[in-house]
Each structure stands twice: as structure tokens, then as C-alpha cells.
Design a protein around this motif. Structure first.
Motif, PDB file in Angstrom:
ATOM      1  N   THR A   7       0.829  -1.205   0.000  1.00 32.28           N
ATOM      2  CA  THR A   7       0.000   0.000   0.000  1.00 32.28           C
ATOM      3  C   THR A   7       0.863   1.254   0.000  1.00 32.28           C
ATOM      4  O   THR A   7       0.589   2.210  -0.732  1.00 32.28           O
ATOM      5  N   ASN A  64       2.884  -3.063   8.323  1.00 31.93           N
ATOM      6  CA  ASN A  64       3.944  -2.061   8.145  1.00 31.93           C
ATOM      7  C   ASN A  64       5.091  -2.293   9.133  1.00 31.93           C
ATOM      8  O   ASN A  64       5.903  -1.403   9.362  1.00 31.93           O
ATOM      9  N   ALA A 107       0.261   6.963   4.823  1.00 34.16           N
ATOM     10  CA  ALA A 107       0.896   5.777   4.218  1.00 34.16           C
ATOM     11  C   ALA A 107       1.538   6.150   2.894  1.00 34.16           C
ATOM     12  O   ALA A 107       1.472   5.410   1.919  1.00 34.16           O
ATOM     13  N   LEU A 135      -6.262   1.530   6.896  1.00 33.47           N
ATOM     14  CA  LEU A 135      -5.239   0.519   7.152  1.00 33.47           C
ATOM     15  C   LEU A 135      -5.234   0.086   8.613  1.00 33.47           C
ATOM     16  O   LEU A 135      -5.092  -1.102   8.921  1.00 33.47           O
ATOM     17  N   GLN A 175      -7.041  -3.806   9.806  1.00 31.64           N
ATOM     18  CA  GLN A 175      -6.114  -4.787  10.362  1.00 31.64           C
ATOM     19  C   GLN A 175      -6.341  -4.990  11.852  1.00 31.64           C
ATOM     20  O   GLN A 175      -6.174  -6.101  12.359  1.00 31.64           O
ATOM     21  N   LYS A 183     -10.332  -6.663   7.189  1.00 30.86           N
ATOM     22  CA  LYS A 183      -9.629  -6.649   5.910  1.00 30.86           C
ATOM     23  C   LYS A 183      -9.882  -7.936   5.127  1.00 30.86           C
ATOM     24  O   LYS A 183      -9.878  -7.936   3.898  1.00 30.86           O
TER      25      LYS A 183
END
Length: 755
Positions: free
Chosen positions: A129, A161, A422, A463, A467, A472
Motif C-alpha cells: 500500500t 507495516n 501511508a 489501514l 487490520q 480486511k
């Protein structure tokens, strides 16, 4: 399993206690260490030099902080019954839980006594992403180039991440090279190829000069080599002469493979054409005369790319690269240097060094030496930028000395932009970093507000939420049996479930709402399709909007259809999964895995065919092995049984009225999700602490450590003092020591020799 159950019970009971009697100052010496010495000293004798685990060397509570990881491990071992060994004398359950609870509480309360902590952040690869978003902001391209990349794994606090799980397998490096070329081809317009090859251009070369044709004898062939810059269709036009008095043939080969066979008439100069598709790269075009045919003469070969005129949008993308500081630059090396420096600074998220710029210009010069078009020379240098670790990884500069140090303004700009968006820092962040102002509190405050208000801040909501909640996977890994519920379920509905959760969280962040509304909001975000699914009237259209709800069925995460799909099996609901989800996702209470050998529920055997899931589970809990955990988990899940596996409200299940009552170990009873929410809201501290830890882990992109407890405690106190406002959480994270600073060890310090 019994111990894990006791832990869950202790946690849930403790949530209802408003005040606890503080232990005396010598509690460790008088009530904790003696028990440990009794049961643990045989293996961990503090006076035994062969003892590697120096657990009991601590003789005062203050000494525990000096070996917090060992003591935290001891707490977990006690809770999990892995220590003392099974063949040794065992403490009572009360002793186990009392000591484990005291250790964890003491470590948390004294977290800040251990000194400041910032934590180490490893070089972190951009995840899929972040890669796409960065390309979007760097070149203006909205294409999903990362779809060809391997999936990113989640680590640490459960987010993709996390630098500890963002590996770089060889196949990904290949994909990066492919994607870099695709990106540059999509953003930069290379002039269409149009070239004519004369006799002297063909290979093998001949010494004859001043001739307008070249003979190809039977069995011979001649070739030209050309670099193709854009995969496309090309027109091949060949001017030939057949001097013999008979028809003959000429074969066109592309890279040694026959592409076309031309029939020639005698004694005529003629032009033949065909179209071929050529991929980017070097290609050979060969003319051959078969052995049985007559000789022919070639006068020229013309190659011309067939391409539609560039669109207005693509011209704009091209212009934003070749225009620096608002000016069109002439196509020369000096202009190229300015273009490359400007793009690379954005891509690397910091200014280039002279050495880095020199290396990139060497690639430009190499392309110039082989007479590539100006645009292709720029592409080659920028391709090196896009596969550079300075672009693909977020890295901090090597520290000058060990210890806790403030990160640079450029590194702060990067941390901010990837936390909120992001993606890469924008022009304003880079300008503030250039001026060295970004660390100033007032400016940092202003940038937090600005970045949250930017539409790109949806990335944080999406995001983090998907998560953290697990939604998701809804519509992908989480989907019902194919065709089983086609009258209810659709891919569009699954996407609505996911969007509903994101819209809720985005509203909380944008409007600075209380984080407690995650549990009990009096509104939901719906569109017409989702409102119809939930049986909510008055919502029209495809767009999501805020809808007031008062019946307790919707509002907050417990009313989300995506959560109910996530916590159900493909054909039925699961109070066990739902209860465990509430404990782990909302309260941060780990739920142990089931012990081996536990039989599955027999739903379709005997009397179970007529029983509700609750009745089957109650019978299941008659087994002592199962009851240990299910007595704690199931009642919470029962409170959500009014929702079917798609989140629709129901009053009956398997023909029987839904019994959504439950009771916490603390004695609090509830009936249905509305009352369950009220019980959860009595645990504001647990909710806030767990949510803070999750958001901090997401912001830092690393696993949290014991020493991060100090930061979490400070943030939770600020939340309590500010009505749990979401922007208070975000601001405190940005202003925290781990976000603004880093820890470095001696091995990381830059040496003079390295310089």
C-alpha cells in the motif's frame, strides 16, 4: 487451561473493581519472594554459579526493573503452568495468580522508573500500500503497480507495516525492476520511434561504398539491431528489388524467429510492409533469402511505431516531471541534473548527496553515449532511483553517538507522512524540513491538524481499522460457502461491511470524537444496500452517510456486519469466536488455544439437530477440559447471538428464541449487545490502554517492547484527562519519545573510518 481460565477470570473481575488496597512497601520481600524461593530455588538458586536464569537474585522490588524481561517471562510461565516443572511441587492457583498479577502490575507502574526509552526501528521496506501511494504522490499515477508483488506479512502488533516482517525476497526485487519500468513508461512520453536503415546500417558490414542497394544471395541473411523503448506495434516497410526473371521470397525474422514471408515479383522495385509487436529492449530484424530462391537486393528498411497520440492526462504527467520550479527546461544535461535531483529528493525523502547525484548522472551519460532519446536518458536514471534502497526502504541516518537521539526533520517528515497518509511527505513537510522547523511544537501541532484534515488521512483510518478489527479479510478469506447464501451475501455487501468500519473510524478521527464511541455510538454509517440489509429505514443512495440509531443494535464495532462475518463459521455463528474476539481485540486479553484432542461440536447428531448453538455449547462445557476456558469466553459471545453470521438482527435461532444473556465472573449480568456494551464501558482503562498500544505499534511500525509501557501509561493518562478524544491519542503518539527519538547502540554509531 485451568490457569489460563483463572487469568481470564482475574482480568475480567479486576475490571469491575474501582479501587484496590495497595500492597505494603515490603510486599515483594514478604509475600512474593518467599513463595518463589519455595518453589523455584531448586533450579534458580541465587547462590548457584551454574544458574543461568538469575531470577531470584533480585532481593528487593527495585531490582526487578533491572531484569524486567526475565520477570515478565516468569509471570507468563506462572500463568501458563509451564513453571515449575510438572514433576516438582506446585504453588496453589491463588499463589500463581497473585504473584503473576503483582509482577505485571509492578512492572507497568514502574515502567518509567527504568529511564527514557525510544526504541530501535529497523530499516523498513515500503509495504504494498505504501509503495502504491508513494508512486501516486511522486508521479500522479493511480495504478496498482504492487499487485504483482508478494503479499506482505503482519507482525508485531498485527500490522503489515512492521519492519521486522517486511522481508525482501529475490522475486520481489525482480518485481521492483519491472514495476519501475512500467511506472516510467506510464509517466514519461518517449517520442515515437521512426527510423530508416540504409545499406550501410546492415550487418554484417560490407566495404563497398556509394551503393544504393545490398544483395542477399540464396541462403544468406543481413540484419539490423535496434533498441525499442516502448512495447507496442511497429510497422516494418522494406524496399526491395528482384533482379531475377522469376518470383522469389524474402523472410523477415525478429530475434531469429520467422515473423513474415514476402512474395516478390521479378524485375520490379517494390515495397513490402507488415506489422509486428515488439517488447521493450534490443531486437534484431533479419532479412533472409531461402536457399532455393533467387537473390534479391535491399535498398532500405523503415521501422515506425504505431501509437495513438498521447492523452491530455499523460501529457500532464510528463510535464510535472520535466518542469522544475515552474519552468520548462531545455533537453540538455544541466536540465537533466535538475530533474533528477528534484525527483530523487522526493523519492528518497531527503536531499541527495553529491555522490548519489553523480552516480545517477552517470546512467544518464551512459544512455546519451548510445544515442538514446533524451526522455530515455532521464528514465534510466530515475529507474535507478525507484529500485534504490533509499526509495524502497525507510531508513534513518546512522547516529553520531550512542544513546537516545532526536531524529532529523526529514526523518520526522517521513514518520508523519507514513503514519497519517501511508505515503511520502508532501511539499509543505519537505519545506519545513529544509528550514529545520518541523520539530518545533507549535508547527508540529499545526501539521498534525493539517495532515488529519487532508483526504489522504483516510489511509490511517482504513489501514489501521481493517487490520486491527480483522475486517480486511471480509469478502476474501472470510466468505460463506459458495452459493449457500446467494440470496443474502454478495461481494458488494462484503465491501460495504469493510467500508462501514472505515467510515466509523474516519469520523472518530476527523471529528475528534471519544474513542469510547467505538463501543457504544448512537450512530452508524450506512448506504442504501447496507441499511436494507440491517432493516434500517430512510437511507437512499449508494453513498455512505451518518445515520442515528437508538435501539442498541447498531453503533460501535459490536454492530458491524463485517465483525460478525469474521467471528462466524461459514454456515453458522460462533459465540466462542465472538467472545474471544471481544477479549483479544477490544480488551487485549489473550485467549489460550484449545488443548489438543478436544472433539468438535456435533451439531447434526442426535438431539443436537433441534438444539440452539448455546444449548450445544452448554453441553460441551460439561467436560472439565472444555469448561475451563468456555465458561469465561462463551457468555460474552452469547451476548451477540442476536446477530446472524451476516450481522442481521434475529429473535430466533433454529426455531427457538435467542437467549443473549450472560454473566461476567465479576457478577455483572447482561442481556443482548446493548447491555454488553455497558459492561465493557466500565473497563475504560483496559480499552484505552489496548487501543493505545495498537495505535502506537502501527505508528512506529515495530513490535512494542516492555519499555514502551511508560509511553503507553503517559498517553492513557492524557486520554483520561481529555475525555478519551481520538486526536489526543494521535497527538500524544506524535509527541512521544519513541516517535520523535530513537535508541542507538554502539554498533550503529557512524565511525570516522566509515566517513
Amino acid at each position: 487451561m485451568r490457569l489460563a481460565t483463572c487469568f481470564l477470570m482475574l482480568f475480567l473481575i479486576s475490571g469491575s473493581v474501582t479501587a484496590a488496597t495497595p500492597e505494603p512497601s515490603d510486599y515483594f520481600e514478604t509475600s512474593v519472594r518467599p513463595v518463589l524461593m519455595k518453589y523455584c530455588a531448586d533450579c534458580h538458586d541465587p547462590d548457584d554459579s551454574k544458574n543461568d536464569v538469575r531470577l531470584l537474585q533480585a532481593r528487593t522490588a527495585e531490582e526487578i526493573s533491572q531484569s524486567s524481561k526475565i520477570w515478565l517471562s516468569a509471570s507468563h510461565q506462572l500463568r501458563n503452568r509451564t513453571m515449575p516443572p510438572a514433576d516438582e511441587d506446585q504453588p496453589t492457583e491463588e499463589e500463581r495468580l497473585r504473584i503473576a498479577n503483582w509482577i505485571e502490575t509492578f512492572l507497568r507502574e514502574t515502567a518509567c522508573d527504568r529511564g527514557e526509552h525510544a526504541g530501535r526501528v529497523l530499516p523498513r521496506r515500503l509495504n504494498r500500500t505504501e509503495y502504491d501511494n508513494t508512486i501516486r504522490d511522486l508521479f500522479g499515477l493511480e495504478l496498482k503497480f504492487s499487485e504483482k508483488f508478494p503479499n506482505d506479512g503482519a507482525g508485531g502488533e498485527g500490522f503489515d507495516n512492521n519492519g521486522e516482517t517486511l522481508f525482501l525476497p529475490p522475486i520481489l526485487m525482480e518485481r521492483y525492476l519491472e514495476a519501475a519500468q512500467e511506472i516510467l513508461d506510464a509517466a514519461i512520453i518517449t517520442p515515437p520511434l521512426k527510423k530508416t536503415y540504409k545499406v550501410s546500417d546492415f550487418l554484417p558490414p560490407v566495404s563497398a561504398d556509394n551503393t544504393d542497394s545490398r544483395e542477399i544471395k540464396p541462403g544468406d541473411e543481413i540484419s539490423v539491431i535496434e533498441g525499442i523503448y516502448l512495447t507496442s506495434y511497429y510497422s516494418v516497410k522494406i524496399e526491395l528489388l528482384s533482379p531475377e526473371k522469376k518470383n522469389t521470397q524474402v523472410i523477415l525474422k525478429i530475434d531469429g524467429i520467422k515473423a513474415h514471408r514476402f512474395e516478390l515479383k521479378p524485375l520490379e522495385s517494390q515495397t513490402v510492409t507488415t506489422d509486428v509487436r515488439l517488447m521493450r529492449g534490443l531486437h534484431s530484424m533479419t532479412l533472409a533469402v531461402p536457399q532455393e530462391e533467387a537473390a534479391v537486393k535491399v535498398r532500405s528498411l523503415n521501422l515506425e511505431e504505431r501509437r495513438e497520440p498521447a492523452s491530455k492526462e499523460k501529457k500532464h504527467l510528463h510535464q510535472r516531471i520535466f518542469e522544475v520550479a515552474g519552468k520548462d527546461l531545455p533537453p540538455n544535461r544541466e536540465s537533466a541534473q535538475n530533474i533528477i535531483r528534484a525527483l530523487a529528493k522526493k523519492a528518497y525523502r531527503r536531499p541527495l548527496t553529491d555522490h548519489e547525484l553523480t552516480q545517477l548522472l552517470q546512467l544518464y551519460d551512459r544512455a546519451a553515449e548510445r544515442n538514446d532519446p533524451y526522455e530515455e536518458r532521464i528514465k534510466l536514471a530515475l529507474k535507478a532511483v525507484l529500485v534504490s534502497p533509499h526509495f524502497l526502504f525507510r531508513t534513518d541516518a546512522a547516529p553520531e553517538q550512542p544513546g537516545i537521539q532526536r531524529i532529523s526533520d526529514y526523518e520526522l517528515a517521513t514518520r508523519l507522512s507514513y503514519f497519517f497518509w501511508a505515503s511520502m511527505p508532501d511539499a509543505e513537510l519537505m519545506q519545513l524540513a529544509d528550514e529545520g522547523k518541523l520539530h518545533q511544537d507549535s508547527i508540529l501541532d499545526q501539521q498534525i491538524r493539517r495532515m488529519l484534515a487532508d483526504p489522504k488521512a483516510r489511509a490511517l483510518s482504513e489501514l489501521f481499522t481493517e487490520q486491527w478489527l480483522g475486517t480486511k479479510d471480509v469478502g476474501g478469506r472470510i466468505a460463506p460457502v459458495s452459493g449457500q447464501f446467494r440470496d443474502v451475501y454478495s461481494t458488494e455487501l462484503a465491501l460495504d461491511f469493510r467500508e462501514e468500519a472505515v467510515q466509523m473510524m474516519n469520523y472518530l478521527f476527523q471529528e475528534n470524537r471519544s474513542l469510547l464511541e467505538i463501543i457504544d455510538a448512537d450512530y452508524a454509517f450506512l448506504n442504501q444496500r447496507l441499511a436494507k440489509h440491517y432493516d434500517v429505514d430512510g437511507v437512499k443512495g449508494r453513498e455512505f452517510r451518518k445515520v442515528t440509531v437508538k435501539d442498541g443494535r447498531r453503533g460501535g464495532v459490536l454492530g458491524l456486519g463485517g465483525v460478525h462475518m469474521l467471528t462466524s463459521y461459514p454456515k453458522r455463528t460462533s459465540p466462542v469466536l465472538r467472545g474471544a474476539w471481544v477479549l483479544e481485540t477490544l480488551l487485549g486479553t489473550p485467549v489460550p488455544s484449545p488443548p489438543p484432542g478436544v472433539p468438535p461440536l456435533k451439531e447434526k447428531s442426535g438431539d443436537n439437530k433441534k438444539r440452539s448453538i448455546r444449548q450445544i455449547l452448554e453441553a460441551h462445557r460439561e467436560h472439565a477440559t472444555c469448561a475451563a476456558c468456555h465458561d469465561i469466553i462463551d457468555p460474552i459471545g452469547f451476548g451477540l447471538e442476536n446477530y446472524d453470521l451476516f450481522g442481521r438482527w434475529r429473535e430466533k435461532e433454529r426455531g427457538q428464541p435467542v437467549d443473549a444473556t450472560g454473566e461476567f465472573p465479576s457478577g455483572e449480568t447482561f442481556a443482548g449487545p446493548g447491555e454488553l456494551k455497558k459492561v465493557l464501558l466500565k473497563r475504560k482503562d483496559e480499552l484505552a490502554r489496548h487501543f493505545t498500544g495498537k495505535m502506537l505499534g502501527y505508528a512506529l511500525g515495530r513490535s512494542l517492547e516492555d519499555a514502551d509501557d511508560c509511553t503507553i501509561e503517559k498517553i492513557v493518562k492524557q486520554l483520561e484527562q481529555n475525555d478519551y478524544r481520538s486526536q489526543t491519542l494521535i497527538r500524544e503518539i506524535v509527541f512521544s519519545k519513541p516517535f520523535l527519538y530513537r535508541d542507538s547502540t554502539h554498533s550503529e554509531v557512524k565511525s570516522e573510518r566509515a566517513e
